[in-house]
Structures are given as structure tokens and as C-alpha cells.
Design a protein around this motif. Structure first.
Motif, short mmCIF file in Angstrom:
data_model
loop_
_atom_site.label_atom_id
_atom_site.label_comp_id
_atom_site.label_asym_id
_atom_site.label_seq_id
_atom_site.Cartn_x
_atom_site.Cartn_y
_atom_site.Cartn_z
N GLN A 116 -5.62 4.05 -4.42
CA GLN A 116 -6.71 3.78 -3.96
C GLN A 116 -7.41 5.10 -3.58
O GLN A 116 -8.70 5.23 -2.88
N LYS A 117 -7.03 6.30 -4.30
CA LYS A 117 -7.60 7.58 -3.97
C LYS A 117 -7.90 8.07 -5.64
O LYS A 117 -8.75 7.50 -6.02
N THR B 244 0.33 10.50 -2.05
CA THR B 244 -0.66 9.23 -2.12
C THR B 244 -2.14 9.84 -2.04
O THR B 244 -2.99 9.32 -3.22
N ALA B 245 -2.39 10.98 -1.50
CA ALA B 245 -3.95 11.54 -1.59
C ALA B 245 -4.33 12.30 -2.69
O ALA B 245 -5.50 12.66 -2.89
N ASP C 242 5.26 12.78 -0.20
CA ASP C 242 3.99 11.63 -0.13
C ASP C 242 2.81 12.48 -0.80
O ASP C 242 2.03 13.17 -0.24
N PHE D 288 -0.34 12.11 8.79
CA PHE D 288 0.64 11.44 7.86
C PHE D 288 2.01 12.04 7.94
O PHE D 288 2.83 11.38 7.81
N ILE E 128 6.31 4.81 1.22
CA ILE E 128 6.92 5.96 2.07
C ILE E 128 8.21 5.19 2.76
O ILE E 128 9.24 5.89 2.84
N GLY F 277 -0.92 16.40 0.18
CA GLY F 277 -2.23 16.38 0.76
C GLY F 277 -2.35 15.42 1.73
O GLY F 277 -2.13 14.27 1.76
N ASP F 278 -2.91 15.99 2.98
CA ASP F 278 -2.99 14.95 4.28
C ASP F 278 -4.31 14.65 4.53
O ASP F 278 -5.20 15.70 4.85
N THR F 279 -4.82 13.73 4.23
CA THR F 279 -6.35 13.22 4.14
C THR F 279 -6.95 13.19 5.52
O THR F 279 -7.99 13.56 5.77
N THR G 5 0.97 -1.28 0.06
CA THR G 5 -0.04 0.03 0.12
C THR G 5 0.97 1.29 0.00
O THR G 5 2.12 1.13 0.10
N ALA G 6 0.15 2.39 -0.09
CA ALA G 6 1.13 3.73 -0.12
C ALA G 6 2.11 3.83 0.87
O ALA G 6 3.30 4.09 0.54
N ARG G 7 1.89 3.21 2.06
CA ARG G 7 2.89 3.22 2.99
C ARG G 7 4.16 2.61 2.74
O ARG G 7 5.21 3.00 3.32
C1 LIG Z 1 -1.26 11.38 2.52
C2 LIG Z 1 -1.20 9.65 2.93
N1 LIG Z 1 -0.29 8.88 3.18
C3 LIG Z 1 -0.08 7.88 3.23
C4 LIG Z 1 -1.44 7.00 3.44
C5 LIG Z 1 -1.47 5.58 3.68
O1 LIG Z 1 -1.66 4.79 2.67
P1 LIG Z 1 -1.98 3.26 2.81
O2 LIG Z 1 -2.90 2.99 3.70
O3 LIG Z 1 -2.13 2.83 1.36
O4 LIG Z 1 -0.69 2.33 3.29
C6 LIG Z 1 -2.61 7.77 3.26
C7 LIG Z 1 -3.90 6.86 3.30
O5 LIG Z 1 -4.88 7.54 3.62
C8 LIG Z 1 -2.60 9.03 3.03
O6 LIG Z 1 -3.63 9.77 2.93
#
Ligand SMILES: Cc1ncc(COP(=O)(O)O)c(C=O)c1O
Length: 410
Positions: free
Chosen positions: A199-200, A176-177, A174, A99, A77, A147-149, A72-74
Motif C-alpha cells: 500500500q505504499k 514496507t515503506a 522491514d 516501527f 514482520i 524507511g520509517d514512515t 498487511t505488512a505487519r
Molecule cells: C515501516 C513500516 N512498517 C510496517 C508498517 C505496518 O504496515 P501495515 O499497517 O500494513 O501492517 C508500516 C505502515 O505504515 C510501515 O511504514
């Protein structure tokens, strides 16, 4: 035990309007049902090559090293930070939500000397704060979210990119979002390493993390390159730098695997590569400016609708992400009950929140496949009903009407 003891998978379909995951594009689900290939099959290597090329366009970069980290995105990172950070390195992490804290925690695990800059959730950092911090702390690496969700805020990055370049710090972002939904101009903004998830805004499932890195980052990573003993050939030399403290997330190894050398590392997650490739194809078919505009329009329609029924939006309006919206839970309303009413009666999922925002805001995503009029109308309609159930006074129907007006479909 009979083979069909649990029955086939058949979940009740949900409309996923949280901060991710969201419903995948049908074309992506279709691509994922393609039969597997061996990871060194020339056809598969060609799909890998195409995937790199597609993501170069999505990241707006010419970086040779544009690849997928399996996870996953993490995972991307971690891969970026563990591959860049040598123990003792000074790492500056601006924290404007959950995040940011995650990056602090990962950087510490990598042995970094971390300086965390914090600002209130719902705000972002002005450039002057970065300027001062970079000058004062002279970090080797800066790690920041775009972007920090968790707060729905987007940090402007262009000035930070220029500052890091000028002072020879490596900038990891990062995205991801935001990738595929908001502008992420890797080369123009001088971002050295950028990573994301599917997934976003990219409208895929979680489980694959696109990543791009430039020559500055490559130099640092390659200096730490070590070849696994079982793969070493006579004459293979290790880099001078310290060994990267993860095998799976060792980007030098992942680069060797993605390069023409095709040096064995993990087994590429075939189905996730198909998904990632299709996500990028769908996004680029629409063209990036079109995708950005569609996300912004869906958020605007949602926000007009929310405000028309008396709800208040969260966070600094100048820096809101254009794909996730934070909404203050009104006094006297049980936020979790609203969420469960939406899920159980309407099959719509919206997001809760973390840390200092827990119980204070809901988060609604309008991303990827769901950045369209119908999901926005359905969410507003269901939300109106759930609020009325708790005796919140609102003009029934005005939310959907306001959203329709934004789309011009009265
Ligand atoms: C900015 C940001 N970084 C990292 C993540 C973590 O992603 P993942 O749950 O796919 O590892 C998210 C998930 O919401 C996110 O919004």
C-alpha cells in the motif's frame, strides 16, 4: 431488512496523500476484479510462480524463497521474527521511529532477549553506532526498518548488512515503506530477510506482504520445520529446532505451501495475489531506476512547493525518504483543522503523526500511483487555501508554481 438497506459501496473519491495507503494503480484494481481460481489449480500455481519471479526482481535478489505472506505488512514482520527467533535469542533492534518500537514489541513476544538502540526521531544511526552495538551485544538477529514512515527517515543499510554477515548475525529488514520507491538491494547489501506491503510505493491495497529470505535464513527456519499432524506422511521428519510459535506465520510451512510440494497450509488470498502480481508488473514495466526517480522527483517538487510557501521540512535532510515528507506544523496553526479542511473541502487526505511527533508534523506521501505532478499540485493548492483560512501568511500560488518549476511545466 431489505437487501439494499445500506446501498452499494460508493465512497466519495479521495486523493490519498498520507504515508499509506495511497490510491491504487487502476491496473491493480482491474486485476483484483479477476474471477477466483482454486489454490491448487495449475493456472494459479503458475501465477504464484510468476509472483515469486517478479518480486525477486523488485527485491533485487536471487533468493529462491520470495513469496507473499497473507496479511498487511505487519504480518510479514511477525512471520519473519517468529520464524527466526528462538526464545532466549539476543535480538538487536535499532529504533528510530514507531516501527522500530513495533519490532521490539514483536521480538519480545517471540521470547527474545531484546537490546533496543534508540536515537532521536528525525535522525538515523551512524554506522559506528551499529559497529559498536554488534560487537558488544553479539546479537543472533538484528531487526531494523529501512524507511520509517513515522519519522520519514531512511536508514542506510549496506554497512550494517556487511557487519551482520561478518559476525554471523541474521539481518531482518522491514522495507514496507520503501520497496518499489527507493533502492532496496537485498543481495548487494547482505540482507537476509526483507519484507514489505503493497500500500505504499507499490501502489496496491493493504493486505498482502511480499517477503524474501536467503539460504542463511532458510537454514535456521527449516531446522524448526514441523509438519501439521493432519498432513504428515510416514517418514516425514520434524526439524531439530524448537517449534515456531505461530502456525499462520510459520515460514517453514508457508515455504512448503509455495514450493512444488504445494503442502496445504492457509488458503492463498487469491485476489490479493492478483493485486501483488500486478503491482510488481507495473513497477517493473517502468523499470526500478525509473520508479525510484519518479518518486524522488515528486518529493522534490512537493518539498520545493512547501518551502516556497514558508513551511519547514522535518528531519535530517541527508536521510529523508524520497517518498514521504514530514512538515513542521507552523506555530499558531491547528494541524488537525488543516487536515480536516483538506479532507472535507478538497477530498485530500494527508497524514498526522505519532508519539513524540504528535501534533508537531504532518506527513505527505508521494508514492506509487500518486507520485505524479497532478496529485502534488492539487495537494499544494489545497494546503495553501487551508493555511490561508487560518490566517497563515503565504504568497498564494507560489507553492504550485515552485512544484511546476521542478517538473518543468511553468
Ligand atoms: C515501516 C513500516 N512498517 C510496517 C508498517 C505496518 O504496515 P501495515 O499497517 O500494513 O501492517 C508500516 C505502515 O505504515 C510501515 O511504514
Amino acid at each position: 431488512m431489505s437487501a439494499d438497506f445500506f446501498g452499494e459501496l460508493k465512497p466519495t473519491p479521495r486523493l490519498l496523500m498520507g504515508p499509506g495507503p495511497i490510491n491504487a494503480y487502476p491496473a491493480v484494481l482491474h486485476a483484483m476484479s479477476t474471477q477466483l481460481l482454486g489454490q491448487f489449480d495449475p493456472q494459479f500455481r503458475e501465477y504464484m510462480r510468476q509472483t515469486s519471479e517478479l518480486y525477486r526482481a523488485i527485491f533485487q535478489t536471487r533468493n529462491r524463497w520470495t513469496l507473499l505472506v497473507d496479511g498487511t505488512a505487519r504480518s510479514a514482520i511477525e512471520a519473519a521474527l517468529v520464524s527466526l527467533i528462538q526464545p532466549g535469542d539476543k535480538v538487536l533492534v535499532p529504533v528510530f521511529g514507531r516501527f522500530g518500537h513495533l519490532k521490539v514489541e514483536i521480538a519480545r513476544r517471540c521470547g527474545a532477549d531484546v537490546v533496543a538502540l534508540e536515537t532521536e526521531w528525525g535522525s538515523v544511526f551512524p554506522d559506528e553506532v551499529f559497529e559498536k552495538a554488534v560487537r558488544r551485544h553479539k546479537p543472533r538477529i538484528v531487526a531494523v526498518s529501512h524507511g520509517d514512515t513515522s519519522t520519514t527517515m531512511a536508514q542506510p543499510l549496506a554497512a550494517l548488512g556487511a557487519m551482520c554477515r561478518e559476525r554471523d548475525a541474521l539481518l531482518y529488514v522491514d522495507a514496507t515503506a520503501t520497496l518499489g520507491g527507493m533502492e532496496v538491494a537485498t543481495d548487494d547489501w547482505n540482507l537476509d530477510v526483507v519484507s514489505a506491503g503493497l500500500q505504499k510505493c507499490l501502489g496496491g491495497p493493504p493486505g498482502s506482504a511480499p517477503l524474501t529470505l536467503n539460504e542463511r535464513a532458510e537454514k535456521r527456519i527449516v531446522a524448526r520445520r514441523h509438519i501439521e499432524q493432519g498432513l504428515k506422511k510416514p517418514g516425514d521428519k520434524d526439524g531439530e529446532g524448537s517449534v515456531i510459535r505461530s502456525n499462520y506465520f510459520d515460514l517453514a510451512m508457508v515455504m512448503d505451501y509455495w514450493s512444488d510440494k504445494a503442502l496445504n497450509h492457509h488458503t492463498e488470498a487469491t485476489t490479493m495475489l492478483y493485486a501483488a502480481r500486478e503491482c510488481a508488473r507495473v513497477c517493473l514495466k517502468e523499470k526500478l531506476p525509473g520508479a525510484f526517480a519518479r518518486h524522488a522527483l515528486a518529493s522534490r517538487a512537493l518539498r520545493e512547493g512547501l518551502q516556497a510557501i514558508g513551511l519547514e521540512l522535518f528531519g535530517d535532510p541527508r536521510h529523508r525518504m524520497t517518498n514521504v515528507t514530514g512538515i513542521l506544523i507552523p506555530q499558531g496553526i491547528d494541524g488537525e483543522r488543516v487536515r480536516s479542511t483538506l479532507l472535507e473541502r478538497h477530498n485530500i487526505e494527508i497524514g498526522t503523526s505519532f508519539g513524540p511527533l504528535h501534533g508537531r508534523i504532518w506527513r505527505i506521501g508521494t508514492m506509487g500511483y500518486n507520485a505524479r505532478p497532478d496529485p502534488v499540485y492539487a495537494t499544494l493548492d489545497a494546503l495553501e487555501e487551508a493555511l490561508l483560512q487560518q490566517n497563515f501568511s503565504l504568497p498564494r500560488g507560489d507553492g504550485v508554481r515552485a512544484a511546476r518549476a521542478v517538473y518543468g511545466t511553468h
